[in-house]
Every structure is written in C-alpha cells, then in structure tokens.
Design an enzyme around this catalytic site. Structure first.
Site, short mmCIF file in Angstrom:
data_model
loop_
_atom_site.label_atom_id
_atom_site.label_comp_id
_atom_site.label_asym_id
_atom_site.label_seq_id
_atom_site.Cartn_x
_atom_site.Cartn_y
_atom_site.Cartn_z
CE LYS A 251 -4.09 2.18 2.18
NZ LYS A 251 -3.79 3.33 1.73
NE ARG A 256 -7.67 3.55 -6.35
CZ ARG A 256 -8.41 2.96 -5.69
NH1 ARG A 256 -8.66 3.38 -4.41
NH2 ARG A 256 -9.08 1.83 -5.97
NE ARG A 274 -9.85 8.39 -2.75
CZ ARG A 274 -9.66 7.67 -2.05
NH1 ARG A 274 -8.49 7.16 -1.55
NH2 ARG A 274 -10.44 6.48 -1.32
NE ARG A 408 -14.63 2.63 3.06
CZ ARG A 408 -13.46 3.13 2.78
NH1 ARG A 408 -12.18 2.45 2.77
NH2 ARG A 408 -13.62 4.30 2.42
CE LYS A 414 -8.54 1.82 5.07
NZ LYS A 414 -9.05 3.11 4.38
#
Length: 548
Positions: A251, A256, A274, A408, A414
């Site tokens: 990560k 993004r 994003r 999500r 994550k």
C-alpha cells in the site's frame, strides 16, 4: 462488453442546470428541512422516503444541482472556498435573513459565479457572490451552505442511500441505478436520467474509455494475519477446487489515479483523481509512461508517488504538492494494481485473478509489488518489507473479487500501523444533521514545551476530527467543553486547553496551515483522558518526528 470509443471526449452530460427565473425552483429551505429530517432519523426506510419525496418534487432543470447540494459535491466541481472565507462572512454581511427566500437555482447560480470567476477582478467577483448568497440565507441555510461549500454535509445520507432514493423516486429497481452511477461516475447525471427518462435509458449506461468511475475501496483489518484469514475464508474452496490464496499488495503512501487510454500505443491518455477530476495536464510523465504500454485501449487503477534519490518514497506532502501542479522538481512514477477495461472488453465483473493476468501483460514493471499466499507468516514478512521500504502498509485482496466501483467491502482489506497520541482540545465546532445542537468537530493541539504553560503558544494546533465519537461521548463533551468555554464564534466554542483526548492517526503530513508545520492524517477519537493533565500531553516534536 462495451467497445472502447475510437476517440476520447468529455464525460457525457445532461443539460446544464439553467439559472433562470422562468424555471420553477424548489426552495432551499425544503432541501435543508429534508437534510435535517434525514440526519435526525435512524430508520433507513424513513430516510429513503424523505429523500425520494424531495427528488420527486424537483423540476428536471434542478435535479443535478439539488443532488450536488445533497452530496456536498456541486455540479461545477471544486470551488476553492476555505473555512477562513466562510468564517468571516457573517461579520461582513451581518445577521441572517429572517425568512427563507432562496431557491436551489439561486444557490446554483451563485456557485456558478464562484466556479467561473477567473482573471483580474475574480477575487472581488467571488467575494460578491458569497456575500450576496449569505445575505439572502437564513441561519439554518447558512449552516447547510457552509457544509456544501466545504464538502462536509453530514446528514446520514451517504451516496449509496441517495442512489437508492433516486431509484425509489423513479420507480426503478436499485441495482441498475447503482450500476449506472458506478459506470458513469456521476450520481447527479444518473439521477437526471432516471428521474426524467426510462429504465432502458439507465441500463444503457456502460463503461466507456474516457469516462472515469469511482474507485473500489478497502475495509480495514487489525492485522495482516487477520486479513489473510478473512479473505481465505471468503474464498472457501468448492469441492475438489484449489485451496484459496490471498493477494497481498504494497500500500503506497501516494495519490490514487485512474488512467484511460484510447487506442494502442501513442493513443490519447487521460489521468483522473479518486474524485474523478481530470488532471492529465499536470502529469506529463505519467502520460508518457502509459502512452507506451502495449495493447489497445484500457482503463487502469493505481497509485502515483514521488521518490527520492535512493528510490525511497518521499513524504506524502511532497507527492501531493507535485500532484496538484504541473510544475515542481519531483517526478511522479505510476504503479498499477488493477485493470477495468482492455482491448474492447469490460473486466469489472471478472475475478481479480483474471484481471491480474491482463494487468501484468499491459504494465510490466509498473505493477505494484505483491505476493499471493494463504500463509500468514509469508504475508507478515512481506508486510515488514513494505514498511521497511517506507510505504504505508499492505492491502489483502480476494482473487475471486469483482471490481465494485465506489463501494467498500470485505474482499479488499487494508492493514496500516496506527499511532496514538494524547492531545488537548483547543476548540470545538457545532455539529450538523443528527449532531445538530451538539459540540462535534474537535480542534486538537500538541504541547510546545518551549513555551511555559498558560502563555500564548503553549499548545500548537495540529488538526481537527469528529470521527470516532459515540453518542455518549458527544453528549458528554458538549456539556464538558461548554464548562471550559473562553469565547465563541458562530461556528466554534473556544475552550481552556485542559481536556486531554487520545487520538489515533495514520501519520502526519507537512502543513503550512498550522504553526507546528504538521497536520494529522485520518485522526479519530479513541477516548478522553481526564486522568491526565494537559502538561503531560504529547509534544509537537513527537509529531514532527513522524515526518522522518
């Protein structure tokens, strides 16, 4: 399957919302009342009903504008209005309007003036537009507009809930409306099509190269081992099937990006953030890299960040500074972890296992480092390597996962180290929505040991947060902080720096906004520490050390 467009054009749009008195317009007070009612209601069905009722009453010419207000995402895009500008407005304009008179299209016209002002005199034009709007707004409307302009409307109606409300108002099933929002990247545009058109028109919306879509998001896990176990359990094997494994990816602490290319090598490239903003002109180095990839048209999902001379990642703020401008010494390098479309074929409904094969063929060395394993020991070792290299943590993904744009879920998890600090409350803002009447958003300060306690500058502001607060904590802090009040403005209560609160953060970033030069990243409240005096709060130096 959706064929790639031979040439890239702007995101398809519905007619712009006219700002003319000849079109009937909904009173802003009705929108504010709906937001207040939704925020104060805990029943999902009731929330949907309130939003659907409002949507049904809208004139076609105000649908996009209204949805933009409800989601704190005006159709004109980012407005560049900061908290300081709004904090001074009430003093400049005076008392709020005694009676509601503003309409949705009035607000949309003011926002249009803010968004389009440019060149010499634009500061004055923007200021006049804001002051004129504020002069006509009631107190409750001012509070709502503050949230809209700052992108902070919190009414318990997330985009997913509003999407369902659009479907309900249009008399359509939820799934095709959700998918249209996902593929078009625009809830406002989808709402217009659904409320003024047909189900067939909504279902006709497809993935197109050149039209960005909202990125898939990850949930959080407490540890790498926990994440691997959860993903492996999610992909439990069928009889005689292979044992499932997880993908463990680095990560990166970057920005993004979603990159679209029309045609083969040398074809036109677009780069989106994003939030779906087009930043192609700012990132010529990424355009150059992507333009040379093999194959035909594609849509890639990834990250970009700046590296230092040794190849280690620069601080997040360096990346974001360069990300926001075409100038700067830092060179941004792209890494990609997903492909959503390739050579005329949509891949979002394909499993990640297939998408990874296609991705590797396209991006080569520009793929994000990863391992595939079901062994938590191997995954933990990889995570330690990633952290030692200066990156943020890892993502653990299901190989069977489809690409759920804008959502999500559990297929992506994550894992990042969490830091906790004891900080002092310096001020607190009044809440909105279901938090109306409660003190909510905390202004947080770290101790500066160079300044004696009680003197100006003994605590240095490092950020704000309203996250992590339970209803019980909100009620308690509303009473407790008013007892510590020293002064108040229309937006905040300033307090004696005595109350210590334990804050969890993902890290800090350099900041010119705060005197200590650092700002908290992803701060959330863990608990109050009434057992701890303010003199024992963590120092600004301890936070500054995280930059290194």
């Amino acid at each position: 399957m959706t064929a790639a467009m031979p040439a890239m054009s702007s995101t398809p749009s519905t007619p712009s919302t006219p700002s003319t008195p000849s079109i009937p317009s909904t009173p802003l007070a009705e929108v504010v009342a709906t937001v207040t009612a939704v925020g104060g209601n805990t029943a999902r069905r009731a929330k949907l009903g309130l939003l659907a009722d409002l949507l049904r009453r809208l004139h076609p010419g105000e649908i996009e504008a209204t949805v933009g207000l409800l989601t704190a995402a005006p159709r004109q895009g980012k407005l560049g209005v900061g908290w300081r500008s709004l904090a001074n407005l009430s003093d400049l304009v005076g008392t709020a309007a005694p009676e509601a008179g503003l309409t949705v299209l009035d607000v949309d016209a003011s926002i249009e003036a803010l968004a389009t002002a440019a060149g010499p005199g634009s500061v004055g034009v923007r200021g006049d537009a804001l002051q004129s709007l504020w002069a006509r707004a009631t107190e409750s409307e001012r509070h709502f507009l503050t949230g809209v302009l700052l992108g902070e409307v919190r009414m318990g109606a997330l985009a997913g809930l509003l999407t369902e409300a659009v479907a309900q108002a249009a008399g359509m099933p939820s799934e095709p409306v959700r998918r249209a929002v996902m593929l078009s990247g625009s809830l406002s545009r989808t709402a217009y099509l659904a409320l003024t058109g047909s189900l067939a028109g909504v279902e006709a919306i497809g993935l197109q190269v050149g039209t960005p879509l909202h990125p898939m998001l990850a949930s959080t896990a407490g540890s790498v081992a926990e994440a691997v176990a959860a993903v492996v359990a999610l992909d439990a094997p069928v009889a005689d099937g292979p044992e499932p494994v997880a993908v463990v990816e680095a990560k990166l602490d970057g920005a993004r990006i979603q990159v679209h290319r029309a045609g083969g090598p040398g074809g036109q490239v677009r780069v989106f953030t994003r939030t779906l903003a087009d930043i192609t002109d700012r990132l010529p180095e990424i355009v150059e890299v992507v333009s040379a990839f093999p194959g035909g048209a594609f849509i890639l999902d990834g990250e970009t960040l700046a590296l230092d001379e040794s190849g280690a990642p620069r601080p997040f703020q360096d990346t974001m500074s360069r990300f926001g401008s075409a100038s700067g010494a830092e060179i941004l390098r792209p890494w990609f972890f997903d492909v959503l479309h390739a050579d005329g074929v949509d891949l979002i409904d394909e499993p990640l296992s297939r998408r990874r094969v296609v991705l590797a063929r396209i991006v080569g060395e520009h793929g994000i480092p990863s391992v595939e394993t079901a062994d938590p020991v191997v995954a933990e070792a990889f995570s330690r390597e990633v952290l030692a290299a200066g990156h943020e943590g890892v993502l653990v993904k299901s190989l069977a996962s489809r690409y759920a744009a804008g959502r999500r879920g559990k297929p992506w998890l994550k894992v990042k180290p969490v830091h906790t600090y004891d900080l002092v409350v310096l001020a607190v803002e009044w809440g909105s929505g279901r938090r109306t009447g409660m003190l909510s958003n905390l202004h947080l300060g770290a101790r500066d040991p160079r300044v004696p306690l009680g003197e100006k500058g003994d605590f240095v502001m490092v950020g704000k947060t309203f996250k992590g607060l339970t209803d019980a904590m909100l009620a308690w802090q509303t009473e407790r902080l008013q007892a510590l009040e020293t002064r108040r403005t229309s937006y905040a209560v300033h307090v004696r720096p005595e109350l210590v609160v334990e804050i969890a953060i993902d890290g800090v970033q350099r900041s010119n906004r705060y005197p200590g030069g650092v700002a908290l990243r992803f701060a959330r409240v863990k608990r109050y520490r009434e057992d701890k005096p303010a003199a024992q709060a963590d120092t600004i130096a301890s936070l500054q050390a995280l930059l290194r």
